[in-house]
Design a protein around this motif. Sequence first.
Motif, PDB file in Angstrom:
ATOM      1  N   LYS A   1     -98.785 -35.259 -71.836  1.00 35.27           N
ATOM      2  CA  LYS A   1     -99.863 -34.996 -72.267  1.00 35.27           C
ATOM      3  C   LYS A   1    -100.127 -35.811 -73.439  1.00 35.27           C
ATOM      4  N   VAL A   2     -99.226 -36.482 -74.107  1.00 35.92           N
ATOM      5  CA  VAL A   2     -99.443 -37.055 -74.763  1.00 35.92           C
ATOM      6  C   VAL A   2     -98.860 -38.862 -74.518  1.00 35.92           C
ATOM      7  N   GLU A   3     -97.858 -39.343 -73.441  1.00 38.72           N
ATOM      8  CA  GLU A   3     -97.829 -40.328 -73.329  1.00 38.72           C
ATOM      9  C   GLU A   3     -99.426 -40.712 -72.899  1.00 38.72           C
ATOM     10  N   ARG A   4     -99.558 -39.228 -71.442  1.00 35.71           N
ATOM     11  CA  ARG A   4    -101.880 -40.027 -70.850  1.00 35.71           C
ATOM     12  C   ARG A   4    -102.682 -40.123 -71.937  1.00 35.71           C
ATOM     13  N   GLU A   5    -102.409 -39.424 -73.487  1.00 32.41           N
ATOM     14  CA  GLU A   5    -103.584 -39.561 -74.279  1.00 32.41           C
ATOM     15  C   GLU A   5    -103.759 -41.363 -74.776  1.00 32.41           C
ATOM     16  N   GLY A   6    -101.950 -41.196 -75.008  1.00 35.20           N
ATOM     17  CA  GLY A   6    -102.087 -43.008 -75.408  1.00 35.20           C
ATOM     18  C   GLY A   6    -102.051 -43.859 -75.086  1.00 35.20           C
ATOM     19  N   LYS A   7    -102.164 -43.896 -73.702  1.00 37.86           N
ATOM     20  CA  LYS A   7    -102.660 -44.899 -73.304  1.00 37.86           C
ATOM     21  C   LYS A   7    -103.834 -44.858 -72.707  1.00 37.86           C
ATOM     22  N   ALA A   8    -104.956 -43.852 -73.069  1.00 37.69           N
ATOM     23  CA  ALA A   8    -106.164 -43.912 -72.415  1.00 37.69           C
ATOM     24  C   ALA A   8    -106.952 -44.245 -73.612  1.00 37.69           C
ATOM     25  N   ASP A   9    -106.104 -44.865 -74.873  1.00 36.58           N
ATOM     26  CA  ASP A   9    -107.255 -44.978 -76.379  1.00 36.58           C
ATOM     27  C   ASP A   9    -106.997 -46.872 -75.493  1.00 36.58           C
TER      28      ASP A   9
ATOM     29  N   LEU B   1     -88.760 -30.933 -63.407  1.00 36.75           N
ATOM     30  CA  LEU B   1     -90.312 -30.283 -63.639  1.00 36.75           C
ATOM     31  C   LEU B   1     -89.908 -28.805 -63.340  1.00 36.75           C
ATOM     32  N   ASP B   2     -89.436 -28.584 -61.995  1.00 39.39           N
ATOM     33  CA  ASP B   2     -89.135 -27.192 -61.371  1.00 39.39           C
ATOM     34  C   ASP B   2     -87.808 -26.819 -62.172  1.00 39.39           C
ATOM     35  N   SER B   3     -86.898 -27.919 -62.033  1.00 38.06           N
ATOM     36  CA  SER B   3     -85.345 -27.868 -62.914  1.00 38.06           C
ATOM     37  C   SER B   3     -85.044 -27.269 -64.022  1.00 38.06           C
ATOM     38  N   LEU B   4     -86.525 -27.316 -64.979  1.00 39.36           N
ATOM     39  CA  LEU B   4     -86.455 -27.287 -66.797  1.00 39.36           C
ATOM     40  C   LEU B   4     -86.492 -25.643 -66.474  1.00 39.36           C
ATOM     41  N   SER B   5     -86.408 -25.464 -67.676  1.00 41.19           N
ATOM     42  CA  SER B   5     -85.853 -24.079 -68.586  1.00 41.19           C
ATOM     43  C   SER B   5     -88.002 -24.114 -68.534  1.00 41.19           C
ATOM     44  N   PRO B   6     -88.173 -22.826 -69.115  1.00 40.72           N
ATOM     45  CA  PRO B   6     -89.619 -23.434 -69.331  1.00 40.72           C
ATOM     46  C   PRO B   6     -89.662 -23.852 -70.839  1.00 40.72           C
ATOM     47  N   LYS B   7     -88.921 -23.468 -71.910  1.00 42.58           N
ATOM     48  CA  LYS B   7     -89.510 -23.967 -72.721  1.00 42.58           C
ATOM     49  C   LYS B   7     -89.264 -25.529 -72.724  1.00 42.58           C
ATOM     50  N   GLU B   8     -88.270 -25.876 -71.796  1.00 48.86           N
ATOM     51  CA  GLU B   8     -88.174 -27.679 -71.624  1.00 48.86           C
ATOM     52  C   GLU B   8     -89.072 -27.991 -71.012  1.00 48.86           C
ATOM     53  N   ARG B   9     -89.232 -27.126 -69.883  1.00 44.95           N
ATOM     54  CA  ARG B   9     -90.761 -27.551 -69.197  1.00 44.95           C
ATOM     55  C   ARG B   9     -92.113 -27.467 -70.004  1.00 44.95           C
ATOM     56  N   GLU B  10     -92.382 -27.071 -71.199  1.00 44.31           N
ATOM     57  CA  GLU B  10     -93.770 -26.875 -72.218  1.00 44.31           C
ATOM     58  C   GLU B  10     -93.568 -28.318 -72.707  1.00 44.31           C
ATOM     59  N   LEU B  11     -92.211 -28.356 -73.004  1.00 41.66           N
ATOM     60  CA  LEU B  11     -92.014 -30.180 -73.862  1.00 41.66           C
ATOM     61  C   LEU B  11     -92.014 -30.518 -73.450  1.00 41.66           C
ATOM     62  N   MET B  12     -91.704 -30.559 -72.307  1.00 43.13           N
ATOM     63  CA  MET B  12     -92.214 -32.290 -71.090  1.00 43.13           C
ATOM     64  C   MET B  12     -93.322 -32.573 -70.574  1.00 43.13           C
ATOM     65  N   LEU B  13     -94.320 -31.035 -70.320  1.00 45.09           N
ATOM     66  CA  LEU B  13     -95.221 -31.725 -70.144  1.00 45.09           C
ATOM     67  C   LEU B  13     -96.535 -31.514 -71.515  1.00 45.09           C
ATOM     68  N   ALA B  14     -95.781 -31.520 -72.887  1.00 46.35           N
ATOM     69  CA  ALA B  14     -96.541 -31.655 -73.968  1.00 46.35           C
ATOM     70  C   ALA B  14     -96.571 -33.470 -73.823  1.00 46.35           C
ATOM     71  N   LEU B  15     -95.128 -33.845 -74.049  1.00 47.97           N
ATOM     72  CA  LEU B  15     -94.799 -35.338 -73.749  1.00 47.97           C
ATOM     73  C   LEU B  15     -95.674 -35.904 -73.062  1.00 47.97           C
TER      74      LEU B  15
END
Length: 100
Positions: A92-100, A76-90
Amino acid sequence: MTDQTKAPFISFKFDVMTFLALCGAMYLAYTAHSANMENTAKLSALLTKYEQTLDAAIAGDDVTLKRYRNNIKKTLDSLSPKERELMLALLKVEREGKAD
């Protein structure tokens, strides 16, 4: 005087053998597609099971879990701000998907 007729640019001719061959080819393509979709579903289920087993193994070993978290942080530290934002969003979506 000669009667010259122009040949049509595109002509259609109905031929039973050609029609049967076309139907056969379409059937074979559909059958192959169905088999590929079935194999893809099986592979996806296998990968999901493997991922769950791997996640459980990582979570069960404190040293491996710490190393995994450090690797994620480095990535995450090696990513650009846009890439980091996208990765964190992905993530988050994966964590929410596993919680269901």
